[in-house]
Enzyme design. Structure first.
Site, PDB file in Angstrom:
ATOM      1  N   ASP A 118       0.817  -1.210   0.000  1.00 49.07           N
ATOM      2  CA  ASP A 118       0.000   0.000   0.000  1.00 49.07           C
ATOM      3  C   ASP A 118       0.853   1.263   0.000  1.00 49.07           C
ATOM      4  O   ASP A 118       2.018   1.251   0.406  1.00 49.07           O
ATOM      5  CB  ASP A 118      -0.914   0.019   1.230  1.00 49.07           C
ATOM      6  N   LYS A 119       0.248   2.349  -0.416  1.00 53.63           N
ATOM      7  CA  LYS A 119       0.935   3.642  -0.443  1.00 53.63           C
ATOM      8  C   LYS A 119       1.527   3.992   0.914  1.00 53.63           C
ATOM      9  O   LYS A 119       2.678   4.437   1.021  1.00 53.63           O
ATOM     10  CB  LYS A 119      -0.050   4.739  -0.886  1.00 53.63           C
TER      11      LYS A 119
END
Length: 284
Positions: A118-119
């Site tokens: 994920d970011k």
């Protein structure tokens, strides 16, 4: 075709839980839809163009590199590949600049990418440089032959120092942008081990999580499901005032796999980044 996607892309959307009928996720294309039922299709984020623009201005921390595969230590805040709202400035833009040959490897919108983080998550990510390496790594992931370990700080202290969360994950019927434990979802299994506990300012635990599968937001969803959400995770109930942190306390700390061509072991480790170490330093 309503969504203007190919048959293979449609199959992937189904498999990833992107089709909901009357709010319930379906993963088989053979289901018959009745008149009056509501169908919702969540399309994956894809850029408008088939080619990802190179961007050499983005720094890459490479921890392993050879002719077939590289391992990147991704900083938090960097999106892995272009998508809606993030058409450039991603890890893939940087990868294409440094390794232009990957534009023909894997999916055009996310060349070379065999798995994602994920970011807001930092840590290790493997990238294929050749089609042969891509196919082998995808197969290894499917066979659970790639070891992926994460460190996470969670609220509370799990009763057992070791455990396994075995619960299917699918898209939330209330919000398709979120994931949730669902008996209509895809099989998901997370092993966890308590590394360290804290009492101040509140009970907390540093846990090591090992992925057996790799579903979207898997660790975040599974830890929240057993009552121990990841600290700083505002999407799954982990953003709370006693421990302020501006991203989920989640770091991909170890990655191990057999080299996709030579078969030799490849192992990479990444220490906790400074922002997460600073959080631990405030705990007692």
């Amino acid at each position: 075709m309503l969504t203007a996607v190919t048959r293979s892309e449609a199959s992937s959307i189904l498999a990833d839980g992107g089709v909901l009928v009357d709010g319930h996720e379906v993963t088989k294309g053979s289901i018959k839809v009745r008149e009056g039922q509501r169908v919702r299709i969540v399309l994956p984020d894809v850029p408008e163009g088939p080619l990802v623009a190179p961007d050499a201005s983005i720094d890459l921390r490479v921890v392993h590199e050879d002719d077939d595969v590289v391992v990147i230590d991704k900083p938090a805040g960097l999106v892995v590949h272009p998508g809606a709202g993030n058409l450039d400035g991603t890890l893939v833009n940087a990868l294409v600049a440094r390794y232009p040959e990957i534009v023909d490897v894997g999916e055009p919108e996310r060349p070379g990418i065999v798995h994602r983080i994920d970011k807001g998550t930092s840590g290790l990510l493997a990238v294929a440089r050749t089609p042969r390496a891509y196919d082998a790594l995808v197969a290894a992931l499917s066979a659970h032959d790639v070891e992926r370990e994460y460190l996470a700080l969670v609220w509370g202290r799990p009763e057992a120092t070791h455990g396994v969360v075995d619960a299917a994950i699918g898209r939330s019927g209330r919000d398709p942008t979120r994931m949730a434990v669902s008996n209509r979802g895809r099989h998901a299994r997370t092993h966890y081990e308590v590394v360290r506990t804290f009492d101040n300012p509140v009970p907390l635990a540093l846990v090591r999580c090992r992925l057996e599968t790799g579903r979207t937001h898997q660790i975040r969803v599974h830890m929240a499901a057993i009552g121990h959400p990841v600290v700083g995770d505002d999407r799954y109930g982990g953003a709370r005032s006693p421990v302020p942190v501006d991203r989920p306390f989640l770091h991909a700390a170890r990655l191990s796999f057999a080299h996709p061509v030579t078969g030799e072991p490849v192992e990479a480790t990444s220490p906790l980044p400074a922002d997460l170490e600073a959080v631990l330093g405030t705990l007692g």
